[in-house]
Design a protein around this motif. Sequence first.
Motif, PDB file in Angstrom:
ATOM      1  N   UNK A  27       0.569 -13.900 -11.563  1.00  0.00           N
ATOM      2  CA  UNK A  27       1.899 -13.327 -11.579  1.00  0.00           C
ATOM      3  C   UNK A  27       1.879 -11.884 -11.088  1.00  0.00           C
ATOM      4  N   UNK A  28       2.711 -11.583 -10.102  1.00  0.00           N
ATOM      5  CA  UNK A  28       2.875 -10.224  -9.625  1.00  0.00           C
ATOM      6  C   UNK A  28       1.876  -9.765  -8.588  1.00  0.00           C
ATOM      7  N   UNK A  29       0.799 -10.507  -8.359  1.00  0.00           N
ATOM      8  CA  UNK A  29      -0.250 -10.022  -7.459  1.00  0.00           C
ATOM      9  C   UNK A  29       0.228  -9.981  -6.017  1.00  0.00           C
ATOM     10  N   UNK A  30       0.882 -11.046  -5.576  1.00  0.00           N
ATOM     11  CA  UNK A  30       1.368 -11.024  -4.197  1.00  0.00           C
ATOM     12  C   UNK A  30       2.449  -9.956  -4.023  1.00  0.00           C
ATOM     13  N   UNK A  31       3.245  -9.743  -5.077  1.00  0.00           N
ATOM     14  CA  UNK A  31       4.245  -8.693  -5.010  1.00  0.00           C
ATOM     15  C   UNK A  31       3.624  -7.320  -4.853  1.00  0.00           C
ATOM     16  N   UNK A  32       2.521  -7.062  -5.561  1.00  0.00           N
ATOM     17  CA  UNK A  32       1.809  -5.793  -5.413  1.00  0.00           C
ATOM     18  C   UNK A  32       1.325  -5.625  -3.985  1.00  0.00           C
ATOM     19  N   UNK A  33       0.701  -6.664  -3.442  1.00  0.00           N
ATOM     20  CA  UNK A  33       0.200  -6.604  -2.068  1.00  0.00           C
ATOM     21  C   UNK A  33       1.336  -6.337  -1.083  1.00  0.00           C
ATOM     22  N   UNK A  34       2.452  -7.033  -1.268  1.00  0.00           N
ATOM     23  CA  UNK A  34       3.577  -6.882  -0.348  1.00  0.00           C
ATOM     24  C   UNK A  34       4.170  -5.484  -0.429  1.00  0.00           C
ATOM     25  N   UNK A  35       4.311  -4.950  -1.629  1.00  0.00           N
ATOM     26  CA  UNK A  35       4.870  -3.611  -1.789  1.00  0.00           C
ATOM     27  C   UNK A  35       3.994  -2.550  -1.142  1.00  0.00           C
ATOM     28  N   UNK A  36       2.685  -2.669  -1.326  1.00  0.00           N
ATOM     29  CA  UNK A  36       1.771  -1.633  -0.848  1.00  0.00           C
ATOM     30  C   UNK A  36       1.533  -1.703   0.655  1.00  0.00           C
ATOM     31  N   UNK A  37       1.527  -2.900   1.218  1.00  0.00           N
ATOM     32  CA  UNK A  37       1.218  -3.048   2.641  1.00  0.00           C
ATOM     33  C   UNK A  37       2.457  -3.169   3.506  1.00  0.00           C
ATOM     34  N   UNK A  38       3.586  -3.555   2.903  1.00  0.00           N
ATOM     35  CA  UNK A  38       4.844  -3.815   3.620  1.00  0.00           C
ATOM     36  C   UNK A  38       4.686  -4.927   4.658  1.00  0.00           C
ATOM     37  N   UNK A  39       3.764  -5.836   4.376  1.00  0.00           N
ATOM     38  CA  UNK A  39       3.533  -6.948   5.298  1.00  0.00           C
ATOM     39  C   UNK A  39       4.341  -8.194   4.920  1.00  0.00           C
ATOM     40  N   UNK A  40       5.060  -8.119   3.797  1.00  0.00           N
ATOM     41  CA  UNK A  40       5.824  -9.277   3.348  1.00  0.00           C
ATOM     42  C   UNK A  40       6.850  -8.788   2.336  1.00  0.00           C
ATOM     43  N   UNK A  41       7.798  -9.627   1.998  1.00  0.00           N
ATOM     44  CA  UNK A  41       8.731  -9.333   0.921  1.00  0.00           C
ATOM     45  C   UNK A  41       8.032  -9.555  -0.412  1.00  0.00           C
ATOM     46  N   UNK A  42       8.273  -8.681  -1.413  1.00  0.00           N
ATOM     47  CA  UNK A  42       7.638  -8.889  -2.726  1.00  0.00           C
ATOM     48  C   UNK A  42       7.952 -10.248  -3.325  1.00  0.00           C
ATOM     49  N   UNK A  43       9.103 -10.808  -3.003  1.00  0.00           N
ATOM     50  CA  UNK A  43       9.396 -12.173  -3.418  1.00  0.00           C
ATOM     51  C   UNK A  43       9.829 -12.328  -4.863  1.00  0.00           C
ATOM     52  N   UNK A  44       9.941 -11.224  -5.617  1.00  0.00           N
ATOM     53  CA  UNK A  44      10.360 -11.305  -7.012  1.00  0.00           C
ATOM     54  C   UNK A  44      11.387 -10.216  -7.283  1.00  0.00           C
ATOM     55  N   UNK A  45      12.369 -10.534  -8.116  1.00  0.00           N
ATOM     56  CA  UNK A  45      13.397  -9.559  -8.454  1.00  0.00           C
ATOM     57  C   UNK A  45      12.869  -8.524  -9.445  1.00  0.00           C
ATOM     58  N   UNK A  46      11.981  -8.922 -10.321  1.00  0.00           N
ATOM     59  CA  UNK A  46      11.492  -8.003 -11.346  1.00  0.00           C
ATOM     60  C   UNK A  46      10.431  -7.066 -10.769  1.00  0.00           C
ATOM     61  N   UNK A  50      -5.525   2.713  -2.819  1.00  0.00           N
ATOM     62  CA  UNK A  50      -6.145   3.333  -1.654  1.00  0.00           C
ATOM     63  C   UNK A  50      -6.543   2.277  -0.635  1.00  0.00           C
ATOM     64  N   UNK A  51      -7.150   1.187  -1.087  1.00  0.00           N
ATOM     65  CA  UNK A  51      -7.557   0.124  -0.176  1.00  0.00           C
ATOM     66  C   UNK A  51      -6.345  -0.484   0.517  1.00  0.00           C
ATOM     67  N   UNK A  52      -5.294  -0.766  -0.257  1.00  0.00           N
ATOM     68  CA  UNK A  52      -4.108  -1.389   0.325  1.00  0.00           C
ATOM     69  C   UNK A  52      -3.419  -0.465   1.323  1.00  0.00           C
ATOM     70  N   UNK A  53      -3.322   0.820   0.974  1.00  0.00           N
ATOM     71  CA  UNK A  53      -2.658   1.755   1.864  1.00  0.00           C
ATOM     72  C   UNK A  53      -3.456   2.083   3.108  1.00  0.00           C
ATOM     73  N   UNK A  54      -4.767   2.141   2.955  1.00  0.00           N
ATOM     74  CA  UNK A  54      -5.632   2.521   4.072  1.00  0.00           C
ATOM     75  C   UNK A  54      -5.846   1.373   5.051  1.00  0.00           C
ATOM     76  N   UNK A  55      -6.112   0.189   4.516  1.00  0.00           N
ATOM     77  CA  UNK A  55      -6.500  -0.936   5.369  1.00  0.00           C
ATOM     78  C   UNK A  55      -5.356  -1.905   5.659  1.00  0.00           C
TER      79      UNK A  55
END
Length: 330
Positions: free
Chosen positions: A12-31, A51-56
Amino acid sequence: MVESTAPFDQIRGLRGLWALATRLDSPGEARPVPIRTLLDMLGLGLEQTMSMLGRERPDWPTFLAWIEATVGAPDPARLARYTAWYDGAEPPAEERARQAAVMAVPPVFDADDLARWDRDGVVVLREAITRDEAAAIADHLWSILAADPGDPSTWYGPRTNGIMIQHFQHPAMEVPRRSERMAKGFAELYGHADLIVSTDRLSFNPPIGSGFTFPGPHLHWDGNLTPPIAFETQAILYLTDTAADQGALQVVPGFHHRLADGWIASLNGADPRTVDLSAEAVTVPAGAGDLVIWRHEIPHGASANRSDRPRLAQYVNHYPMHWPDQRRWL
């Protein structure tokens, strides 16, 4: 693209974290994404992950592969507990049994400790881990720095985060995170054991001089000061005996009472974070393996090290799992 077979896709929430940090996808969750709770459950440091998500800006499979390489598969019990919390369900039976076991441990604070906690908002848990266990973490920190405890000329290598050492995973660092005595101490202060342990970093604060000027952090708050301020703790584990002048933690004791009594309102709109409270700060010395815990309403920071030995520490905290505070930041 890197393929990953790690069991992370449904967390829960992991793909949303990735999407928010990389802007490669929609977070997909309202919360909102409970970033810190999620990462602490996985055993990942906040700074290293962001740092990893923002840098790479990795794609999704590459991010999952990085998690697996960094911390391995998620602990099943921790994941089940997190999932139940995220979904608003009752904690699993294994988690309820763990909490009951913590509460059954004999108290680790005496009456004087608890009186000091109520008065000052700061308390020292003596021998949270053994001196040998603290020494093992200190040895690891010296190794990271490629420095020699007996040679001060090696203590001032180039660093980009001041006194903070951005390392989060090592077997020695897991010992305090799994300490029963430490878990009991936090449970006593919160009144319950429904807490998660943080995955935080190390600290190395060398003596000032030899061209080195203390970079901070000076007195500050890490949380939102918008009332009401929820009760939470912060803590630092000393890895060696740490004297008051050795770069020890400094705090303004009892400040939680002033906040409760309307101190912010008395500022008439001034930014509370710009008020100089340094004249009221005191340092908190303690021994190797001792844990200094403070209420997060207490202004706190490191202090300049005026001794001839560095201060070595690890940050370790227990706190209730919670959603991000989305109120106006003060």
